[in-house]
Design a protein around this motif. Structure first.
Motif, PDB file in Angstrom:
ATOM      1  N   UNK A 154      27.897  37.057  38.017  1.00 49.81           N
ATOM      2  CA  UNK A 154      28.486  38.271  37.445  1.00 49.81           C
ATOM      3  C   UNK A 154      29.261  37.925  36.182  1.00 49.81           C
ATOM      4  N   UNK A 155      29.187  38.822  35.223  1.00 52.27           N
ATOM      5  CA  UNK A 155      29.839  38.591  33.933  1.00 52.27           C
ATOM      6  C   UNK A 155      30.499  39.882  33.489  1.00 52.27           C
ATOM      7  N   UNK A 172      42.864  39.579  32.777  1.00 54.71           N
ATOM      8  CA  UNK A 172      42.330  38.379  33.443  1.00 54.71           C
ATOM      9  C   UNK A 172      43.190  37.139  33.199  1.00 54.71           C
ATOM     10  N   UNK A 173      43.045  36.241  34.166  1.00 55.87           N
ATOM     11  CA  UNK A 173      43.512  34.876  33.966  1.00 55.87           C
ATOM     12  C   UNK A 173      42.229  34.056  34.046  1.00 55.87           C
ATOM     13  N   UNK A 174      41.976  33.195  33.058  1.00 55.89           N
ATOM     14  CA  UNK A 174      40.698  32.490  33.088  1.00 55.89           C
ATOM     15  C   UNK A 174      40.787  31.109  32.490  1.00 55.89           C
ATOM     16  N   UNK A 175      39.781  30.289  32.846  1.00 53.08           N
ATOM     17  CA  UNK A 175      39.688  28.941  32.271  1.00 53.08           C
ATOM     18  C   UNK A 175      38.654  29.005  31.150  1.00 53.08           C
ATOM     19  N   UNK A 181      33.796  32.321  26.256  1.00 54.74           N
ATOM     20  CA  UNK A 181      33.468  32.386  27.688  1.00 54.74           C
ATOM     21  C   UNK A 181      34.573  31.775  28.563  1.00 54.74           C
ATOM     22  N   UNK A 182      34.917  32.520  29.628  1.00 55.36           N
ATOM     23  CA  UNK A 182      35.930  32.052  30.582  1.00 55.36           C
ATOM     24  C   UNK A 182      35.334  32.071  31.982  1.00 55.36           C
ATOM     25  N   UNK A 183      35.788  31.136  32.815  1.00 52.86           N
ATOM     26  CA  UNK A 183      35.540  31.281  34.247  1.00 52.86           C
ATOM     27  C   UNK A 183      36.734  32.058  34.768  1.00 52.86           C
ATOM     28  N   UNK A 184      36.444  33.132  35.486  1.00 53.35           N
ATOM     29  CA  UNK A 184      37.530  34.001  35.958  1.00 53.35           C
ATOM     30  C   UNK A 184      38.347  33.290  37.038  1.00 53.35           C
ATOM     31  N   UNK A 185      39.657  33.305  36.871  1.00 48.59           N
ATOM     32  CA  UNK A 185      40.525  32.766  37.922  1.00 48.59           C
ATOM     33  C   UNK A 185      41.183  33.907  38.684  1.00 48.59           C
ATOM     34  N   UNK A 186      41.551  34.956  37.960  1.00 41.21           N
ATOM     35  CA  UNK A 186      42.154  36.120  38.627  1.00 41.21           C
ATOM     36  C   UNK A 186      42.054  37.317  37.694  1.00 41.21           C
ATOM     37  N   UNK A 187      42.174  38.485  38.274  1.00 42.00           N
ATOM     38  CA  UNK A 187      42.212  39.705  37.465  1.00 42.00           C
ATOM     39  C   UNK A 187      43.204  40.655  38.127  1.00 42.00           C
ATOM     40  N   UNK A 188      44.080  41.211  37.326  1.00 41.38           N
ATOM     41  CA  UNK A 188      45.153  42.061  37.870  1.00 41.38           C
ATOM     42  C   UNK A 188      45.050  43.436  37.230  1.00 41.38           C
TER      43      UNK A 188
END
Ligand code: UTP
Length: 287
Positions: A154-155, A172-175, A181-188
């Motif tokens: 999913x993107x 989002x919080x992402x790497x 492009x980020x790998x999702x770490x969290x979304x609030x």
């Protein structure tokens, strides 16, 4: 795997645009001569989508009428030899396969997407919010689909938003893997600026693996007493990697009055037939 299906939720009440939206969908507001929703459907088609499901609600009939045949109008245009206009009108009703399903009440974006579950039929699918217009050579949805095809996950489309506006977005919080492009770490969902993990917000374009549907089902009502898509994304993120993609393009949230006006001005300035008139008009305010 190819993505051929898209869900376009248009069942919201559009309260920011009252009283206009008392009896007309905000998605039908025109950008000069073309409703917002027409731009959204064009983006889907240009991204390779050939099967669209609209999640509609009460007082959204005009969206169905817009994409349907209009025999009386077509006869009239034919009789008057208005062939160009006739073609425009006929092309709209043959753009793509469209299906309609009703969300009984506007219980949130997550709930709207869940309404389309039977039609999605366990395939990956795109979601395009019916009030966001994104202008770019490669459509935003196509950019997400390309990332999905590369990683099979999913993107979600994101962009930098002003700090003071984090309360209007899923943040989002992402790497970061690279600059877009980020790998999702969290979304609030809609955090106050002081609680926001970043100023990178999810906007109205997504590509999901079908597992998102069970995740939405397993959420309880969240912010605003609605079934939030953001909560479903958080659950999915516990099971599968999700990517956040900083898309290329200019976005207009036409559900917001000032953004809507900006969209009309920009489209008018890009239109050869009227750009000079509009430029002249704007110049009068720039002394
Ligand atoms: P918004 O939150 O921008 O739409 O949802 P809204 O609730 O209609 O707007 P305001 O804040 O009251 O002015 C984004 C998209 O999701 C759809 C809306 O139609 C819009 O296209 N939506 C939202 C649904 O289909 N169902 C819902 O329950 C909520």
């Amino acid at each position: 795997m190819e993505i051929k299906k898209a869900v376009i939720p248009v069942a919201g009440l559009g309260t920011r645009f009252l009283p206009a939206t008392k009896s007309m969908p905000k998605e039908m507001l025109p950008i000069i001569d073309k409703p917002v929703i027409h731009h959204v459907v064009e983006e889907a088609i240009e991204s390779g989508i050939d099967d669209i499901i609209f999640v509609t609600g009460r007082s959204k009939r005009s969206i169905e009428d817009y994409f349907d045949d209009s025999p009386e109008l077509e006869m009239h245009l034919k009789a008057k030899n208005k062939d160009n206009m006739l073609k425009i009108v006929q092309d709209i009703s043959s753009m793509v396969d469209i299906h309609y399903i009703r969300q009984k009440e506007p219980r949130g974006l997550g709930d709207a997407i869940l309404t389309a579950e039977k039609h999605i039929n366990d395939e990956p699918f795109a979601v395009l919010l019916g009030d966001d217009i994104i202008v770019n050579g490669t459509p935003c949805t196509k950019q997400l689909i390309d990332n999905f095809q590369k990683y099979g996950r999913s993107t979600i489309a994101v962009e930098e938003v002003p700090r003071e506006k984090t309360g209007s977005y899923g943040i989002i919080q992402g790497k970061a893997l690279d600059e877009s492009l980020y790998v999702l770490e969290d979304i609030i969902e809609k955090p106050a600026p002081e609680n926001a993990p970043s100023n990178i917000g999810a906007i109205g374009r997504y590509v999901f693996t079908p597992e998102i549907l069970d995740c939405i089902k397993n959420t309880t009502t969240g912010v605003g007493n609605e079934i939030q898509l953001t909560d479903g994304i958080r659950l999915l993120n516990e099971q599968q990697k999700i990517y956040a993609y900083k898309f290329t393009g200019k976005r207009y949230d036409t559900g917001d009055k000032a953004e809507y006006v900006k969209a009309i001005i920009d489209f008018a300035l890009a239109n050869e037939d009227m750009q000079e008139q509009i430029k002249g008009h704007i110049r009068r305010f720039c002394i």
